[in-house]
Motif scaffolding. Structure first.
Motif, PDB file in Angstrom:
ATOM      1  N   SER A 184       0.832  -1.209   0.000  1.00  0.00           N
ATOM      2  CA  SER A 184       0.000   0.000   0.000  1.00  0.00           C
ATOM      3  C   SER A 184       0.863   1.255   0.000  1.00  0.00           C
ATOM      4  O   SER A 184       2.008   1.247   0.439  1.00  0.00           O
ATOM      5  CB  SER A 184      -0.934   0.009   1.205  1.00  0.00           C
ATOM      6  OG  SER A 184      -0.191   0.141   2.407  1.00  0.00           O
ATOM      7  N   ARG A 185       0.290   2.349  -0.487  1.00  0.00           N
ATOM      8  CA  ARG A 185       0.998   3.626  -0.484  1.00  0.00           C
ATOM      9  C   ARG A 185       0.652   4.378   0.793  1.00  0.00           C
ATOM     10  O   ARG A 185      -0.532   4.496   1.156  1.00  0.00           O
ATOM     11  CB  ARG A 185       0.615   4.456  -1.709  1.00  0.00           C
ATOM     12  CG  ARG A 185       1.390   5.767  -1.820  1.00  0.00           C
ATOM     13  CD  ARG A 185       1.214   6.419  -3.171  1.00  0.00           C
ATOM     14  NE  ARG A 185      -0.169   6.732  -3.451  1.00  0.00           N
ATOM     15  CZ  ARG A 185      -0.587   7.323  -4.577  1.00  0.00           C
ATOM     16  NH1 ARG A 185       0.281   7.621  -5.523  1.00  0.00           N
ATOM     17  NH2 ARG A 185      -1.869   7.571  -4.757  1.00  0.00           N
ATOM     18  N   ILE A 186       1.657   4.878   1.479  1.00  0.00           N
ATOM     19  CA  ILE A 186       1.405   5.604   2.725  1.00  0.00           C
ATOM     20  C   ILE A 186       0.914   7.007   2.390  1.00  0.00           C
ATOM     21  O   ILE A 186       1.050   7.462   1.246  1.00  0.00           O
ATOM     22  CB  ILE A 186       2.658   5.645   3.616  1.00  0.00           C
ATOM     23  CG1 ILE A 186       3.709   6.606   3.035  1.00  0.00           C
ATOM     24  CG2 ILE A 186       3.240   4.249   3.803  1.00  0.00           C
ATOM     25  CD1 ILE A 186       4.880   6.863   3.976  1.00  0.00           C
ATOM     26  N   ASP A 211       9.440   1.760   0.520  1.00  0.00           N
ATOM     27  CA  ASP A 211      10.029   1.858  -0.813  1.00  0.00           C
ATOM     28  C   ASP A 211       9.624   3.212  -1.382  1.00  0.00           C
ATOM     29  O   ASP A 211       8.450   3.447  -1.668  1.00  0.00           O
ATOM     30  CB  ASP A 211       9.512   0.727  -1.695  1.00  0.00           C
ATOM     31  CG  ASP A 211      10.052   0.790  -3.117  1.00  0.00           C
ATOM     32  OD1 ASP A 211      11.082   1.458  -3.330  1.00  0.00           O
ATOM     33  OD2 ASP A 211       9.440   0.164  -4.008  1.00  0.00           O
ATOM     34  N   VAL A 212      10.593   4.115  -1.513  1.00  0.00           N
ATOM     35  CA  VAL A 212      10.324   5.459  -2.027  1.00  0.00           C
ATOM     36  C   VAL A 212      10.448   5.437  -3.542  1.00  0.00           C
ATOM     37  O   VAL A 212      11.521   5.144  -4.084  1.00  0.00           O
ATOM     38  CB  VAL A 212      11.303   6.483  -1.428  1.00  0.00           C
ATOM     39  CG1 VAL A 212      11.004   7.883  -1.979  1.00  0.00           C
ATOM     40  CG2 VAL A 212      11.216   6.489   0.094  1.00  0.00           C
ATOM     41  N   ARG A 213       9.356   5.755  -4.224  1.00  0.00           N
ATOM     42  CA  ARG A 213       9.327   5.755  -5.684  1.00  0.00           C
ATOM     43  C   ARG A 213       9.143   7.189  -6.163  1.00  0.00           C
ATOM     44  O   ARG A 213       8.063   7.774  -6.009  1.00  0.00           O
ATOM     45  CB  ARG A 213       8.195   4.869  -6.201  1.00  0.00           C
ATOM     46  CG  ARG A 213       8.254   3.438  -5.677  1.00  0.00           C
ATOM     47  CD  ARG A 213       7.066   2.613  -6.123  1.00  0.00           C
ATOM     48  NE  ARG A 213       7.026   1.315  -5.445  1.00  0.00           N
ATOM     49  CZ  ARG A 213       6.036   0.449  -5.570  1.00  0.00           C
ATOM     50  NH1 ARG A 213       4.989   0.728  -6.359  1.00  0.00           N
ATOM     51  NH2 ARG A 213       6.074  -0.705  -4.914  1.00  0.00           N
ATOM     52  N   GLY A 235       5.238   7.993  -5.118  1.00  0.00           N
ATOM     53  CA  GLY A 235       4.873   7.958  -3.709  1.00  0.00           C
ATOM     54  C   GLY A 235       5.749   6.983  -2.946  1.00  0.00           C
ATOM     55  O   GLY A 235       6.712   6.435  -3.481  1.00  0.00           O
ATOM     56  N   THR A 236       5.387   6.746  -1.699  1.00  0.00           N
ATOM     57  CA  THR A 236       6.137   5.834  -0.844  1.00  0.00           C
ATOM     58  C   THR A 236       5.246   4.669  -0.461  1.00  0.00           C
ATOM     59  O   THR A 236       4.117   4.862   0.004  1.00  0.00           O
ATOM     60  CB  THR A 236       6.630   6.555   0.420  1.00  0.00           C
ATOM     61  OG1 THR A 236       7.492   7.630   0.035  1.00  0.00           O
ATOM     62  CG2 THR A 236       7.395   5.611   1.330  1.00  0.00           C
ATOM     63  N   TYR A 237       5.749   3.459  -0.661  1.00  0.00           N
ATOM     64  CA  TYR A 237       4.965   2.244  -0.470  1.00  0.00           C
ATOM     65  C   TYR A 237       5.561   1.378   0.640  1.00  0.00           C
ATOM     66  O   TYR A 237       6.769   1.388   0.867  1.00  0.00           O
ATOM     67  CB  TYR A 237       4.902   1.438  -1.768  1.00  0.00           C
ATOM     68  CG  TYR A 237       4.091   2.097  -2.850  1.00  0.00           C
ATOM     69  CD1 TYR A 237       2.790   1.677  -3.127  1.00  0.00           C
ATOM     70  CD2 TYR A 237       4.622   3.154  -3.584  1.00  0.00           C
ATOM     71  CE1 TYR A 237       2.036   2.290  -4.111  1.00  0.00           C
ATOM     72  CE2 TYR A 237       3.867   3.777  -4.581  1.00  0.00           C
ATOM     73  CZ  TYR A 237       2.586   3.342  -4.840  1.00  0.00           C
ATOM     74  OH  TYR A 237       1.833   3.958  -5.820  1.00  0.00           O
ATOM     75  N   VAL A 238       4.686   0.625   1.297  1.00  0.00           N
ATOM     76  CA  VAL A 238       5.132  -0.309   2.329  1.00  0.00           C
ATOM     77  C   VAL A 238       5.741  -1.523   1.650  1.00  0.00           C
ATOM     78  O   VAL A 238       5.096  -2.172   0.818  1.00  0.00           O
ATOM     79  CB  VAL A 238       3.973  -0.738   3.245  1.00  0.00           C
ATOM     80  CG1 VAL A 238       4.457  -1.751   4.280  1.00  0.00           C
ATOM     81  CG2 VAL A 238       3.370   0.471   3.946  1.00  0.00           C
TER      82      VAL A 238
END
Length: 235
Positions: free
Chosen positions: A33-35, A66-68, A72-75
């Motif tokens: 999921s995206r935070i 995981d910063v993309r 965005g940033t994902y778990v």
């Protein structure tokens, strides 16, 4: 989803890290999921942009996020250990994954044959029932979930928390290794009866036979891939 409380004292990156980690480990933010975006985190935590970025960088370095860029940033993982496993061994050669599983699966089977409680056996029976139904319906996601539930259930039935935690943290590489075989039209499941035979050995409190069945399952999977292109494993 439980809310993020604002930081009431001078903002410390360690406290923000702890708040974000809690959302991850509790399952509020599931793997994949995206935070919430940076501005929302700043508002909800009542901290500066730099503090949020520092916390996100720390959790990304630990393997949890995981910063993309531009997305965005994902778990990525639910613990530092699972993050490290995913980072180091995700996409590993199937043989390497099977070698690690052999060490864990056989010991888990031995201990489960000695320590499993009736509730553990009921969980395993239910997983096998769902696994068979999913196979018959060619429902890959349901089959994969039930297959993993069975293997994790054996680890839990060993009643060694450290062993079970180690097994849980292999979920990423193991699930990746399973996925490829499903699309192979010749694949009929590695040792289709092996899981049922393993459960029977656990019910009979036979650690030697339980370990033998666990080993047979992995051996059949290895042999399948020895004569096929590397596409994943059967179980």
């Amino acid at each position: 989803m439980s809310s993020l409380e604002s930081v009431r004292r001078p903002a410390l990156s360690a406290e923000v890290i702890a708040r974000l980690r809690e959302r991850i480990t509790s399952g509020d933010w599931p793997v994949g999921s995206r935070i919430p975006p940076e501005p929302e985190l700043m508002t909800r935590l009542q901290v500066a942009r730099g503090t949020v970025r520092e916390a996100v960088r720390a959790l990304a370095h630990a393997g949890l996020l995981d910063v993309r860029q531009g997305d965005g940033t994902y778990v990525r993982a639910v613990s530092e250990l699972s993050g490290a496993v995913e980072r180091l061994y995700g996409g590993s050669d199937i043989g390497q994954v099977l070698e690690v599983r052999q060490a864990l699966d056989l010991q888990a089977a031995r201990l489960a044959a000695i320590r499993a409680e009736e509730a553990d056996l009921t969980v395993l029976q239910g997983a096998l029932r769902r696994r068979r139904a999913a196979w018959d319906e060619r429902d890959f996601e349901a089959w994969l979930a039930a297959d993993w539930e069975f293997h994790l259930g054996v680890a839990d039935a060993a009643h060694n928390p450290l062993l079970a935690e180690l097994y849980r943290n292999l979920s990423g590489p193991v699930r990746e290794s399973v996925a490829g075989s499903w699309t192979d039209p010749d694949y009929q499941g590695a040792n289709p009866g092996g899981h049922e035979d393993l459960l029977r050995a656990l019910r009979e409190r036979d650690p030697v036979e339980a370990a033998r069945q666990a080993d047979a399952n992995l051996t059949d999977t290895h042999d399948w891939h020895a004569v096929r292109p590397p596409r994943g494993t059967g179980s």
